[in-house]
Design an enzyme around this catalytic site. Sequence first.
Site, short mmCIF file in Angstrom:
data_model
loop_
_atom_site.label_atom_id
_atom_site.label_comp_id
_atom_site.label_asym_id
_atom_site.label_seq_id
_atom_site.Cartn_x
_atom_site.Cartn_y
_atom_site.Cartn_z
N HIS A 446 6.57 5.81 -16.15
CA HIS A 446 5.49 6.76 -15.98
C HIS A 446 5.82 8.13 -16.57
O HIS A 446 4.94 8.81 -17.09
CB HIS A 446 5.16 6.88 -14.49
N GLU A 683 -27.16 10.66 -18.58
CA GLU A 683 -26.08 9.98 -17.88
C GLU A 683 -26.51 8.65 -17.28
O GLU A 683 -25.67 7.89 -16.80
CB GLU A 683 -25.55 10.87 -16.75
N ASP A 707 -20.35 9.05 -16.89
CA ASP A 707 -21.29 8.41 -15.96
C ASP A 707 -22.16 7.38 -16.67
O ASP A 707 -22.46 6.32 -16.10
CB ASP A 707 -22.18 9.47 -15.29
N CYS A 754 -21.09 15.48 -24.37
CA CYS A 754 -20.17 16.36 -23.66
C CYS A 754 -19.24 15.58 -22.75
O CYS A 754 -18.46 16.17 -21.99
CB CYS A 754 -20.94 17.42 -22.86
#
Length: 822
Positions: A446, A683, A707, A754
């Site tokens: 990680h 969205e 979204d 965006c």
Amino acid sequence: MSGMMIEVVKLVAPFAGWLAPLEAVPDPVFAERMMGDGFAIDPIEGVLRAPAAGEILSVPATAHAVTLRLDNGAELLLHIGLETVALGGKGFVAKVAAGQRVAAGDPLIEFDLDAVAEAAKALITPVVLASEGYVLTLEATGRRVEAGESVARIARAAPREASRETANEERFEREVIVSAAHGIHARPAARITAALRPFVAEVALIAGDKQANARSTVALLGLGVGRDSAVRVTGVGADARAAVDAVAELILSGLGEEGGVVPAAPAIRTQGPVCASPGLAIGEALQLRAADQDVPDNGANPADERAALDAALAKVTGHLAGARGAAAAIAEAHRALLEDPELIRVAGEHIAAGRSAGFAWRAASGQAAAAIRATGDALLMERVADLKDLERQVIAALLGTDGESVPALRAGTILIADDLLPSQFLSLDAASLAGICTAAGGPTSHVAILAASAGVPMLVAAGDSVLAIADRTALILDADAATITVEPNPDALAQASERLSATRERHTRDIAAAHEPCRMADGTRIKIFANLGSVTDAAAAVAAGAEGCGLLRTEFLFLERDTAPVEEEQRDTYSRIAATLGDRPLIVRTLDIGGDKPVPYLPMGNEENPALGLRGVRLSLARPDLMRLQLRAILRGVPASQCRIMLPMIADLGDYRPVRALLDDVRAELGIADPVQLGVMIETPAAAMLAGQIAREADFLSIGTNDLTQYTLAADRGNAAVSQRIDALHPAVLRLIREVGKGAQAAGRWAGVCGGLASDPLAAPILIGLGITELSATPAAIPGLKAAVRRLDMNACVKLAGKACDAESPAEVRALAREALA
């Protein structure tokens, strides 16, 4: 008690206040039910009373919480406020002690309501069912209740062994082949445990003669399952078939890991280093020598030690909630370890035997690490570092210290360590860190992921000899060639300096050119804006060459506070951001809370699926007072010539028109004659399909790919069990973006992106080919994004976009994009 055990206990409100679902608590440890099911009350009085008759199990010395065993055996945790343990008991007075019998309504803790409210993160008080084998049924929330008023009931669940004799229980199993490139390591294991949260069945994975509880990340790692291994998934319980199918299908889908050729598994070796993050560094060595903090062997009493451990686990889990970018996926795996049932069970056994919480957690972590090392799998052994990292963080939380301190870095430091933990990396001064070399570790650890994300060259598995390098020794770390040169001669230094200089010059050219308007190779104008969430972000965007702000997330003003910001506070913040941007356009998104971003001062009823509930513009329309106040603040803070306003979560014109009317009303109220553009975020698939209609009235369209992707692919981006399915380059998502581009062009409007996809240079030619003329990216991505766009040709982009929309998978889309860019 004598006679039969009570099966059902009624709970009454422990004090007067506002009753809320657990999801309303602004702390993921409680809101995500990591500690158990329950509810919360925002109190309006300073006496916590017993919600039912029972026995006090524990009251910490700080008196901010109490654990109660009810007469049916269920255990309740009542925790006054959030982060109140940090108050050290100030303002709290315990009225009961462990072992005491109480009746419903008896005072448990008195506290200074005003003083605690001022000092704590929040006063909202979770009441959590902390034991298994019980079901909590909550009455209607979102209402004021008086102390002693009925709010819930807790019933004993049917015993597991007895239920297996009934027709409702079932046994089911499937055998599958693990296709994930690195087998079942930490992140896939965390996804398996997450996939089982909706089910009650007992599920196990069997590999050879080993068996593991599928709800335990540690147990799954101990199986040592690699790629192409066969595993049996078995389940026992009322929903065994569904639970087993969920795990089996997750494994067959690749467990959310990238496919492709599997690199040779690097042993933790001494014969030579391995590249974990590419790049070149010239600098001076600094050794990092870590040491564990001492913990007492024996504890005070088991109840207090268990409460202390639970609090420490909750604190560390809370710190993980703010992880972003590459750190977010790592935080997901770390959260799974912190709630791992095997780790907690082993720690609990040590505590029950009289050991301290710190000793118990260290022993449980060590036992789990030994089981992982016993697999002999080098890739799995890289996960031992995660256990060690969390061991140290939890012990630091128990001791109330900052843990081990990382050294101060001089400019051009090449850090050397036996191994480096993720939390250590995140604490380093990135500006002074030139490179990293570790004696142990591996390229898929990680910390390697974090280093690669930050652009820090890193070598791992370099062997113990690097630990003998003296501090301040001159080094060349060439991660691309997997070499480290100690005290290089002048010729080697000159060659490395020349390479490093060329790389920096290219980056410098990108930064310098980033301040010029962005045009494609054929002259087509593409605007490159920045996504912002603060005044600091605005300054970084200007420095990076942003041509404006394509998305100002105003919710940063509304989150993590007890009351909504007043108009003047909002106006002042918007004004400072506008001034920082100069005359560049500023697109302000109206409040986007609800769903995964609740706030305590806007209590909402429990939503079974918040992502599809009262969020974004829907909440603003339900609270026009907040919408009007925010519009006033925006119009007063941002000049009309610079101001653009954008609405989140639009589905159709029915969501847009009421806000348009309200905006015109507020403009007239403030005497603003100049028009102000009002656009929408696309969205939802509905908005994408109706983009042509919406664009005839809205002033611009901007696509939120995060979204839009989750709604298109029916995969919750906050659910680890399905989040691996989310890919904004999925052809279905690209086809919806194409509809937006067509609709905007037909109406004479501009369309932008965006969402996260706008920051990816690989996606730029596809988005431009689909009709996008504005990309709003993270500030750091802007120079490279502009450089990539300047090399593009519109005809080639259109052809590439067409092929991408006809592709069968995101992987195929990426392959097409790489081929086109090459």
